[in-house]
Design an enzyme around this catalytic site. Structure first.
Site, PDB file in Angstrom:
ATOM      1  N   ASN A  10       0.875  -1.176   0.000  1.00  0.00           N
ATOM      2  CA  ASN A  10       0.000   0.000   0.000  1.00  0.00           C
ATOM      3  C   ASN A  10       0.912   1.225   0.000  1.00  0.00           C
ATOM      4  O   ASN A  10       1.506   1.550   1.027  1.00  0.00           O
ATOM      5  CB  ASN A  10      -0.887  -0.041   1.257  1.00  0.00           C
ATOM      6  CG  ASN A  10      -1.688   1.223   1.449  1.00  0.00           C
ATOM      7  OD1 ASN A  10      -1.780   2.060   0.541  1.00  0.00           O
ATOM      8  ND2 ASN A  10      -2.278   1.367   2.631  1.00  0.00           N
ATOM      9  N   TRP A  11       1.004   1.861  -1.154  1.00  0.00           N
ATOM     10  CA  TRP A  11       1.927   3.004  -1.269  1.00  0.00           C
ATOM     11  C   TRP A  11       1.363   4.277  -0.638  1.00  0.00           C
ATOM     12  O   TRP A  11       2.048   5.271  -0.531  1.00  0.00           O
ATOM     13  CB  TRP A  11       2.284   3.237  -2.744  1.00  0.00           C
ATOM     14  CG  TRP A  11       3.405   2.345  -3.223  1.00  0.00           C
ATOM     15  CD1 TRP A  11       3.770   1.146  -2.683  1.00  0.00           C
ATOM     16  CD2 TRP A  11       4.302   2.577  -4.324  1.00  0.00           C
ATOM     17  NE1 TRP A  11       4.835   0.625  -3.376  1.00  0.00           N
ATOM     18  CE2 TRP A  11       5.179   1.479  -4.394  1.00  0.00           C
ATOM     19  CE3 TRP A  11       4.432   3.600  -5.260  1.00  0.00           C
ATOM     20  CZ2 TRP A  11       6.186   1.383  -5.352  1.00  0.00           C
ATOM     21  CZ3 TRP A  11       5.422   3.496  -6.228  1.00  0.00           C
ATOM     22  CH2 TRP A  11       6.294   2.402  -6.265  1.00  0.00           C
ATOM     23  N   LYS A  12       0.080   4.274  -0.268  1.00  0.00           N
ATOM     24  CA  LYS A  12      -0.554   5.465   0.330  1.00  0.00           C
ATOM     25  C   LYS A  12      -0.294   6.673  -0.584  1.00  0.00           C
ATOM     26  O   LYS A  12      -0.297   6.513  -1.800  1.00  0.00           O
ATOM     27  CB  LYS A  12      -0.057   5.665   1.766  1.00  0.00           C
ATOM     28  CG  LYS A  12      -0.203   4.367   2.590  1.00  0.00           C
ATOM     29  CD  LYS A  12       0.061   4.531   4.047  1.00  0.00           C
ATOM     30  CE  LYS A  12      -0.127   3.188   4.746  1.00  0.00           C
ATOM     31  NZ  LYS A  12       0.032   3.264   6.186  1.00  0.00           N
ATOM     32  N   HIS A  92      -9.413   1.246   4.852  1.00  0.00           N
ATOM     33  CA  HIS A  92      -8.154   1.450   5.587  1.00  0.00           C
ATOM     34  C   HIS A  92      -8.405   2.407   6.754  1.00  0.00           C
ATOM     35  O   HIS A  92      -9.170   3.362   6.633  1.00  0.00           O
ATOM     36  CB  HIS A  92      -7.082   2.010   4.642  1.00  0.00           C
ATOM     37  CG  HIS A  92      -5.718   1.967   5.255  1.00  0.00           C
ATOM     38  ND1 HIS A  92      -5.317   2.873   6.202  1.00  0.00           N
ATOM     39  CD2 HIS A  92      -4.694   1.092   5.103  1.00  0.00           C
ATOM     40  CE1 HIS A  92      -4.081   2.554   6.597  1.00  0.00           C
ATOM     41  NE2 HIS A  92      -3.676   1.488   5.939  1.00  0.00           N
ATOM     42  N   GLU A  94      -6.738   4.745   7.920  1.00  0.00           N
ATOM     43  CA  GLU A  94      -6.451   6.166   7.660  1.00  0.00           C
ATOM     44  C   GLU A  94      -7.647   6.848   6.999  1.00  0.00           C
ATOM     45  O   GLU A  94      -7.874   8.043   7.195  1.00  0.00           O
ATOM     46  CB  GLU A  94      -5.172   6.290   6.807  1.00  0.00           C
ATOM     47  CG  GLU A  94      -3.942   5.988   7.656  1.00  0.00           C
ATOM     48  CD  GLU A  94      -2.740   5.466   6.882  1.00  0.00           C
ATOM     49  OE1 GLU A  94      -2.710   5.562   5.641  1.00  0.00           O
ATOM     50  OE2 GLU A  94      -1.820   4.953   7.551  1.00  0.00           O
ATOM     51  N   GLU A 163      -5.336  -4.862  10.695  1.00  0.00           N
ATOM     52  CA  GLU A 163      -4.293  -3.858  10.884  1.00  0.00           C
ATOM     53  C   GLU A 163      -4.547  -3.073  12.172  1.00  0.00           C
ATOM     54  O   GLU A 163      -5.346  -2.122  12.174  1.00  0.00           O
ATOM     55  CB  GLU A 163      -4.280  -2.880   9.707  1.00  0.00           C
ATOM     56  CG  GLU A 163      -3.978  -3.519   8.378  1.00  0.00           C
ATOM     57  CD  GLU A 163      -3.395  -2.514   7.387  1.00  0.00           C
ATOM     58  OE1 GLU A 163      -2.330  -2.787   6.849  1.00  0.00           O
ATOM     59  OE2 GLU A 163      -3.995  -1.443   7.199  1.00  0.00           O
ATOM     60  N   GLY A 169       2.869   2.006  10.802  1.00  0.00           N
ATOM     61  CA  GLY A 169       3.920   3.013  10.656  1.00  0.00           C
ATOM     62  C   GLY A 169       4.644   3.345  11.950  1.00  0.00           C
ATOM     63  O   GLY A 169       5.353   4.354  12.012  1.00  0.00           O
ATOM     64  N   SER A 208       3.518  -2.368  10.311  1.00  0.00           N
ATOM     65  CA  SER A 208       4.967  -2.477  10.560  1.00  0.00           C
ATOM     66  C   SER A 208       5.561  -3.828  10.166  1.00  0.00           C
ATOM     67  O   SER A 208       6.483  -4.319  10.819  1.00  0.00           O
ATOM     68  CB  SER A 208       5.292  -2.148  12.022  1.00  0.00           C
ATOM     69  OG  SER A 208       4.942  -0.799  12.308  1.00  0.00           O
ATOM     70  N   GLY A 229       2.815  -1.243   4.239  1.00  0.00           N
ATOM     71  CA  GLY A 229       2.884   0.167   3.868  1.00  0.00           C
ATOM     72  C   GLY A 229       4.309   0.587   3.536  1.00  0.00           C
ATOM     73  O   GLY A 229       4.808   0.357   2.446  1.00  0.00           O
ATOM     74  N   GLY A 230       4.983   1.173   4.515  1.00  0.00           N
ATOM     75  CA  GLY A 230       6.310   1.754   4.301  1.00  0.00           C
ATOM     76  C   GLY A 230       7.300   0.827   3.617  1.00  0.00           C
ATOM     77  O   GLY A 230       8.048   1.261   2.719  1.00  0.00           O
TER      78      GLY A 230
HETATM   79  P1  PGA Z   1       2.982   0.090   7.574  1.00  0.00           P
HETATM   80  O1  PGA Z   1       1.507   0.359   7.000  1.00  0.00           O
HETATM   81  O2  PGA Z   1       3.473  -1.209   6.956  1.00  0.00           O
HETATM   82  O3  PGA Z   1       3.787   1.271   7.089  1.00  0.00           O
HETATM   83  O4  PGA Z   1       2.892   0.010   9.050  1.00  0.00           O
HETATM   84  C1  PGA Z   1       0.584  -0.697   6.839  1.00  0.00           C
HETATM   85  C2  PGA Z   1      -0.708  -0.166   6.280  1.00  0.00           C
HETATM   86  O5  PGA Z   1      -1.157   0.911   6.680  1.00  0.00           O
HETATM   87  O6  PGA Z   1      -1.333  -0.820   5.409  1.00  0.00           O
END
Ligand code: PGA
Length: 249
Positions: A10-12, A92, A94, A163, A169, A208, A229-230
């Site tokens: 997930n590149w956000k 998600h 966010e 999640e 993150g 993470s 994500g990251g």
């Molecule tokens: P993260 O994000 O791997 O950077 O913790 C995961 C996500 O939000 O899907």
């Protein structure tokens, strides 16, 4: 029940044309591995990524439940498909937080995406306060029940991502026991909702995930992959996670 693992990035709100080399490198590495791999990119990159990595699964990060209309800034399932996307994330945390999406919205988005023939990754997860209060499993189970679409078609095309919000993150990860407990509870909810097909739905862990913890996480029962994500932004960080999933079988 053997479920093929899925590792989705997930590149956000990250990624420009210059980053398409990472998509190509990830897609080339993924071809040789016995695992499903996808990258959910910003909408602006979807079509370019599909051209630079033909055959590789590129997805969106959100979808509007309506087919079209007066929804400034939103994207429909047909638009994602038209750009070449094969899947989308819905719900998600966010977006649940910043865009105030409720479980019913997430359910409608999942329905619209599945109806348009997109695969879906539906996210659920608890806050730090809920985990501290000892209510994580109940809260996330209730959230899942209220977010699930009434039917899912082919079960391997629908995934749930657990999640924990406090793990996204932050570098913090729940204990493997806690991940296992949650995934097994979510499996029970999926079977209650869809019968046997619920056993074929993949339950991903997200929050993470890195090369250094991926193997341990993939060894937990009912963990069928990861939403990353990251660590999905570069092939150097992401490919080792995909390799760990392939080795976990
Ligand atoms: P993260 O994000 O791997 O950077 O913790 C995961 C996500 O939000 O899907």
């Amino acid at each position: 029940m053997a479920r093929r693992k899925l590792v989705a990035g997930n590149w956000k709100m990250n990624g420009l044309t210059d980053d398409l080399g990472q998509v190509a490198a990830i897609s080339i590495a993924a071809e040789t591995l016995d695992v499903d791999v996808a990258l959910c990119l910003p909408a602006t990159l979807i079509e370019k990524a599909v051209r630079s990595a033909p055959g590789f699964a590129i997805g969106g990060q959100d979808v509007h439940p309506a087919a079209n209309g007066a929804h400034t800034g939103c994207i429909s399932a047909a638009m994602l498909l038209d750009a070449g996307a094969k899947l989308t994330i819905v719900g998600h945390s966010e977006r649940r937080d910043a865009q105030h999406e409720m479980d019913g919205d997430v359910k409608a988005k999942a329905e619209a995406a599945l109806h348009a023939d997109l695969d879906v990754i539906l996210c659920v997860g608890e806050s730090d306060a809920v985990r501290e209060a000892g209510n994580a499993v109940d809260t996330v189970s209730t959230q899942l029940d209220a977010s699930l679409p009434p039917s899912i078609g082919e079960p391997h095309r629908f995934s749930v991502a657990y999640e924990p919000i406090w793990a996204i993150g932050t570098g913090k990860v729940p204990s493997m026991t806690d991940i296992g407990e949650m995934h097994s509870a979510l499996r029970a909810r999926l079977v209650a909702a869809y019968g046997d097909a619920g056993n074929e739905v993949r339950i991903l862990y997200g929050g993470s995930v890195k090369a250094s913890n991926a193997a341990e996480i993939f060894a937990v029962p009912d963990v069928d992959g990861a939403l990353v994500g990251g660590a999905s932004l570069t092939s150097a960080d992401f490919v080792p996670i995909v390799q760990a999933a392939a080795s976990a079988g």
